[in-house]
Motif scaffolding. Structure first.
Motif, short mmCIF file in Angstrom:
data_model
loop_
_atom_site.label_atom_id
_atom_site.label_comp_id
_atom_site.label_asym_id
_atom_site.label_seq_id
_atom_site.Cartn_x
_atom_site.Cartn_y
_atom_site.Cartn_z
N SER A 166 34.74 39.86 27.00
CA SER A 166 35.98 40.13 27.73
C SER A 166 36.55 38.82 28.26
CB SER A 166 35.72 41.10 28.89
OG SER A 166 34.84 40.52 29.82
N ILE A 167 37.78 38.89 28.72
CA ILE A 167 38.43 37.70 29.28
C ILE A 167 37.75 37.26 30.56
CG2 ILE A 167 40.10 39.10 30.56
CD1 ILE A 167 40.68 35.64 28.91
N TYR A 168 37.15 38.21 31.29
CA TYR A 168 36.45 37.86 32.51
C TYR A 168 35.17 37.08 32.21
CZ TYR A 168 39.67 41.31 34.44
OH TYR A 168 40.80 42.00 34.78
N ASP A 169 34.49 37.46 31.14
CA ASP A 169 33.30 36.72 30.73
C ASP A 169 33.66 35.30 30.31
OD1 ASP A 169 31.73 38.93 31.21
OD2 ASP A 169 31.87 39.66 29.15
N ALA B 224 27.81 40.32 36.22
CA ALA B 224 28.50 41.09 37.26
C ALA B 224 29.13 40.19 38.31
CB ALA B 224 27.53 42.08 37.93
N ASP B 225 28.69 38.93 38.35
CA ASP B 225 29.24 37.99 39.33
C ASP B 225 30.53 37.34 38.84
OD1 ASP B 225 27.12 38.50 40.96
OD2 ASP B 225 25.90 36.84 40.20
N ALA B 226 31.11 37.88 37.77
CA ALA B 226 32.33 37.29 37.22
C ALA B 226 33.43 37.26 38.26
CB ALA B 226 32.78 38.07 35.99
N VAL B 227 34.16 36.14 38.27
CA VAL B 227 35.22 35.95 39.26
C VAL B 227 36.51 36.55 38.70
CG1 VAL B 227 36.51 34.26 40.57
CG2 VAL B 227 34.09 33.86 40.06
N VAL B 228 37.11 37.40 39.47
CA VAL B 228 38.37 38.03 39.08
C VAL B 228 39.49 37.38 39.88
CG1 VAL B 228 39.67 40.16 38.92
CG2 VAL B 228 37.19 40.18 38.58
N VAL B 229 40.45 36.80 39.18
CA VAL B 229 41.59 36.14 39.83
C VAL B 229 42.87 36.81 39.34
CG1 VAL B 229 40.42 33.94 40.14
CG2 VAL B 229 41.62 34.39 38.01
N ASP B 230 43.89 36.69 40.17
CA ASP B 230 45.16 37.32 39.85
C ASP B 230 46.18 36.35 39.26
OD1 ASP B 230 44.18 39.72 40.84
OD2 ASP B 230 44.81 39.25 42.89
N THR B 231 46.12 35.09 39.68
CA THR B 231 47.11 34.12 39.21
C THR B 231 46.41 32.91 38.62
OG1 THR B 231 47.22 33.04 41.38
CG2 THR B 231 48.75 34.86 40.97
N VAL B 232 47.19 32.15 37.87
CA VAL B 232 46.65 30.92 37.27
C VAL B 232 46.33 29.89 38.35
CG1 VAL B 232 47.15 29.04 35.66
CG2 VAL B 232 47.92 31.36 35.14
N MET B 233 47.12 29.86 39.41
CA MET B 233 46.89 28.89 40.47
C MET B 233 45.55 29.14 41.16
SD MET B 233 48.00 26.23 41.92
CE MET B 233 49.67 26.22 41.22
#
Length: 260
Positions: free
Chosen positions: A7-10, A59-68
């Protein structure tokens, strides 16, 4: 059948690990030398990051909302990797300091050369000590400790968990500067004592026999005595390397502690 889907999160999580590892390899002793091929450094960084990614829980993958937000996390991971590698690399500067003192005492301070590792002009004895300590770093397995400390840093400082404590980092640098001169003089102390004794003898001879040109004689004797002392004290270099490696461990641990 091998499943290579992700996935993109991985991918984001792996890239953050890769950033910290690659920045560490870029500045770490031996691996960060300019004469180390770039492909080797990239390969070591990639496969080390892959092993760490497989070890750490996805499971510790960091989820961010923006590119910044992601860019800020990347910068934090890059600085963390650079600081860990810098804590180990700065201790090798003690070797060049000791070599500069030895050359100044033996009269070889004007005979400098270009160090291919750092692209800087350094003393002859400093380059000799530097490559000797690098060889002992590989032979003693100290590089395994450095990579082990890097791997443990992901447990102590998880991805996106870097918190910089300026007071702790500044205190670590202050304590290192006090040990910097102490360890440097311990390395070069035999040569320093031999040249000091030789200067005392030449001073007495200059008073006893003023007609002798002690300046011309002293230059040759200092070089001969300095090289002889350096040759006879070669067996003491492993003990001096232990001082440098202990300081290296201390700096890496203190820098990691300053980012927790």
């Amino acid at each position: 059948m091998v499943d290579l889907s992700f996935s993109i999160y991985d991918l984001e999580y792996f890239l953050l690990i890769f950033v910290r590892v690659s920045c560490f390899v870029y500045i770490a002793p031996y691996f960060g030398m300019n004469d180390t091929p770039a492909r080797i450094r990239i390969g070591i960084s990639f496969f080390t990051a892959w092993l760490l990614y497989e070890t750490l829980t996805p499971a510790d993958a960091v989820v961010v909302d923006t590119v910044m937000e992601y860019a800020v996390i990347v910068m934090k991971e890059a600085i963390a990797g650079l600081l860990i590698g810098f804590g180990a690399n700065i201790c090798m500067a003690v070797v060049n300091f000791a070599g500069s003192i030895a050359d100044m005492e033996t009269g070889l301070s004007m005979a400098t050369l270009l160090d291919p590792a750092t692209k800087e002009t350094t003393s002859i004895t400093g380059v000799l000590y530097q490559y000797s300590f690098m060889l002992m770093l590989i032979a003693s397995g100290m590089y395994r400790y450095l990579f082990g400390a890097l791997a443990d840093s992901f447990t102590l400082i998880p991805v996106n968990g870097v918190v910089f404590h300026a007071d702790s980092l500044l205190q670590s640098m202050t304590e290192f500067m006090s040990d910097y001169i102490l360890i440097g003089f311990r390395i070069v102390l035999p040569i320093f004592c031999v040249i000091l004794l030789l200067n005392a003898i030449l001073g007495v001879l200059a008073k006893v026999s003023p007609q002798l040109n002690m300046f011309a004689v002293g230059i040759q004797l200092k070089v001969l005595a300095g090289l002889t002392a350096m040759f006879l004290t070669t067996g003491m270099l492993p003990g001096a390397a232990d001082f440098v490696y202990q300081e290296m461990k201390k700096m890496v641990v203190s820098f990691i502690g300053g980012m927790m």
